[in-house]
Design a protein around this motif. Sequence first.
Motif, mmCIF file in Angstrom:
data_model
loop_
_atom_site.group_PDB
_atom_site.id
_atom_site.type_symbol
_atom_site.label_atom_id
_atom_site.label_comp_id
_atom_site.label_asym_id
_atom_site.label_seq_id
_atom_site.Cartn_x
_atom_site.Cartn_y
_atom_site.Cartn_z
ATOM 1 N N SER A 1 0.805 -1.226 0.000
ATOM 2 C CA SER A 1 0.000 0.000 0.000
ATOM 3 C C SER A 1 0.835 1.272 0.000
ATOM 4 N N ALA A 2 2.149 1.154 -0.025
ATOM 5 C CA ALA A 2 3.010 2.334 0.134
ATOM 6 C C ALA A 2 2.783 3.362 -0.971
ATOM 7 N N GLU A 3 2.721 2.927 -2.212
ATOM 8 C CA GLU A 3 2.597 3.893 -3.310
ATOM 9 C C GLU A 3 1.294 4.664 -3.234
ATOM 10 N N ALA A 4 0.183 3.982 -2.969
ATOM 11 C CA ALA A 4 -1.101 4.670 -2.883
ATOM 12 C C ALA A 4 -1.114 5.674 -1.735
ATOM 13 N N VAL A 5 -0.503 5.330 -0.617
ATOM 14 C CA VAL A 5 -0.482 6.236 0.536
ATOM 15 C C VAL A 5 0.369 7.468 0.244
ATOM 16 N N VAL A 6 1.550 7.279 -0.325
ATOM 17 C CA VAL A 6 2.440 8.409 -0.601
ATOM 18 C C VAL A 6 1.792 9.384 -1.580
ATOM 19 N N ARG A 7 1.171 8.869 -2.615
ATOM 20 C CA ARG A 7 0.581 9.750 -3.625
ATOM 21 C C ARG A 7 -0.686 10.425 -3.133
ATOM 22 N N ASP B 1 11.364 6.103 5.480
ATOM 23 C CA ASP B 1 10.507 4.923 5.449
ATOM 24 C C ASP B 1 11.184 3.799 6.225
ATOM 25 N N VAL B 2 10.379 2.821 6.636
ATOM 26 C CA VAL B 2 10.905 1.649 7.344
ATOM 27 C C VAL B 2 10.455 0.370 6.642
ATOM 28 N N LEU B 3 10.251 0.426 5.326
ATOM 29 C CA LEU B 3 9.817 -0.747 4.585
ATOM 30 C C LEU B 3 10.932 -1.782 4.521
ATOM 31 N N SER B 4 10.546 -3.044 4.323
ATOM 32 C CA SER B 4 11.506 -4.138 4.347
ATOM 33 C C SER B 4 12.261 -4.304 3.039
ATOM 34 N N LEU C 1 9.753 7.521 -3.636
ATOM 35 C CA LEU C 1 9.861 8.836 -3.003
ATOM 36 C C LEU C 1 10.559 9.840 -3.912
ATOM 37 N N LEU C 2 11.575 9.397 -4.639
ATOM 38 C CA LEU C 2 12.253 10.311 -5.559
ATOM 39 C C LEU C 2 11.317 10.776 -6.662
ATOM 40 N N GLY C 3 10.410 9.913 -7.090
ATOM 41 C CA GLY C 3 9.508 10.284 -8.172
ATOM 42 C C GLY C 3 8.275 11.031 -7.725
ATOM 43 N N ALA C 4 7.812 10.824 -6.492
ATOM 44 C CA ALA C 4 6.545 11.409 -6.051
ATOM 45 C C ALA C 4 6.711 12.681 -5.236
ATOM 46 N N LEU C 5 7.873 12.910 -4.638
ATOM 47 C CA LEU C 5 8.054 14.060 -3.752
ATOM 48 C C LEU C 5 8.771 15.198 -4.469
ATOM 49 N N PRO C 6 8.490 16.444 -4.077
ATOM 50 C CA PRO C 6 9.236 17.583 -4.634
ATOM 51 C C PRO C 6 10.719 17.489 -4.291
ATOM 52 N N GLU C 7 11.540 18.109 -5.106
ATOM 53 C CA GLU C 7 12.985 18.031 -4.914
ATOM 54 C C GLU C 7 13.440 18.695 -3.623
ATOM 55 N N GLU C 8 12.620 19.585 -3.054
ATOM 56 C CA GLU C 8 13.033 20.288 -1.842
ATOM 57 C C GLU C 8 12.986 19.401 -0.599
ATOM 58 N N LEU C 9 12.255 18.295 -0.654
ATOM 59 C CA LEU C 9 12.104 17.440 0.523
ATOM 60 C C LEU C 9 13.271 16.462 0.629
ATOM 61 N N ASP C 10 13.731 16.235 1.851
ATOM 62 C CA ASP C 10 14.823 15.294 2.097
ATOM 63 C C ASP C 10 14.282 13.871 2.187
ATOM 64 N N ILE C 11 15.139 12.886 1.884
ATOM 65 C CA ILE C 11 14.735 11.479 1.865
ATOM 66 C C ILE C 11 15.831 10.635 2.511
ATOM 67 N N ILE C 12 15.446 9.800 3.469
ATOM 68 C CA ILE C 12 16.324 8.778 4.041
ATOM 69 C C ILE C 12 15.559 7.461 4.023
#
Length: 398
Positions: free
Chosen positions: A153-159, A174-177, A186-197
Amino acid sequence: MTISSSPRLHAPPYGRRLPAPTNLQFRAAGAATTATCRWRRLPGVAAPPLRLRATGVAQAFNGGKNAPLSGGGDEEKGEERQHPRLKIAVVGFGNYGQFLARTLVAQGHTVLAHSRSDHSAAAAALGARFFPDADDLCECHPDVVLLATSILSAEAVVRSLPVHRLRRDTLFADVLSVKEFPKNLLLGALPEELDIICTHPMFGPESARDGWGGLPFVFDRVRVGDCPARRARADAFLDIFAREGCRMVEMSCAEHDAHAAETQFLTHTVGRTLALLELRPTPISTTGYETLLRLVDNTCSDSFDLYNGLFMYNKNATELLNRLEWAMDSVKKKLFDGLHDVLRKQLFDVDGSSPDLAGSDPADLAMDHRPIDDDLEDTDDDDDDGDGQDDDGDESGE
């Protein structure tokens, strides 16, 4: 008629236009306004209290300086500077999200929770605040959005998240396995200004019931802004797990998935395969057998969606299944080859231990083991029609 002394505004007569003021008149009017306009408080009326609104909208994380002021002493302030407290939004507040939130709250972080199901009672019991609406959650401007949904369900929730309501420097984790899938998502759905770990705590409620100490925590700083405040926030988030004694392992998402196929996916596959055998404790159970029973309990306590996600969203899983099947076939072949060798020796006495059969042709020996004629005769007096059935219509031999 009495004329009121209060000033009134008079509109000019219809059709009559007043002359435009000159520049000199403008300057004179401005000087008079400056000289006479003052804030005056009416007698007997108290001034209304000032209210500050939306003070955190444009503020960026600055290593704990935005935290509310407390009356603690120097020791508490030193702890705050060493371990900044974050406002963390846990998206996906199921079993694993609540498991993480318990430690987050214990460390003093502010936890906001959101999920499709109503977990408001569980959130209140843990000391978190539950938001059924994602818009309300994002308007609280968390420092970190922690994705703890299922893999499927991760993709539907993020979008579906209204990321435009977040601060432009918000950190997503995220803490996905699996790791390559959420990284690309996350790189494709989030704006470039947001950080990702991207992270993966290699433990859960069962394996970490006695604490997180010594358990591996894998992370990849996919995108962190190059400024001290954003790097400090990323470090503060990772410090949550370091403080609990986790073994911090930094590696790429691709490397993680290659290792996870041989560790986590294989473990779940073996555990679920053994579960189909319906193994039970016995009076003579060995230590190894009891370990297998615990493996079944640990893997089957997780949902099948987790196991399915480990297979579908890790490109290394299919290859591992093929290798596992090949390994099982190889073990079976080795066992049956050994069994055939024993049978051949018993049938043909190849080593010459039987003097009567030594030097005999194997074909002749095979002929000697043919059925005798008496075995081929029909001795069933109850069934002479040769249809292989008894008189009552049931098949013979049952």
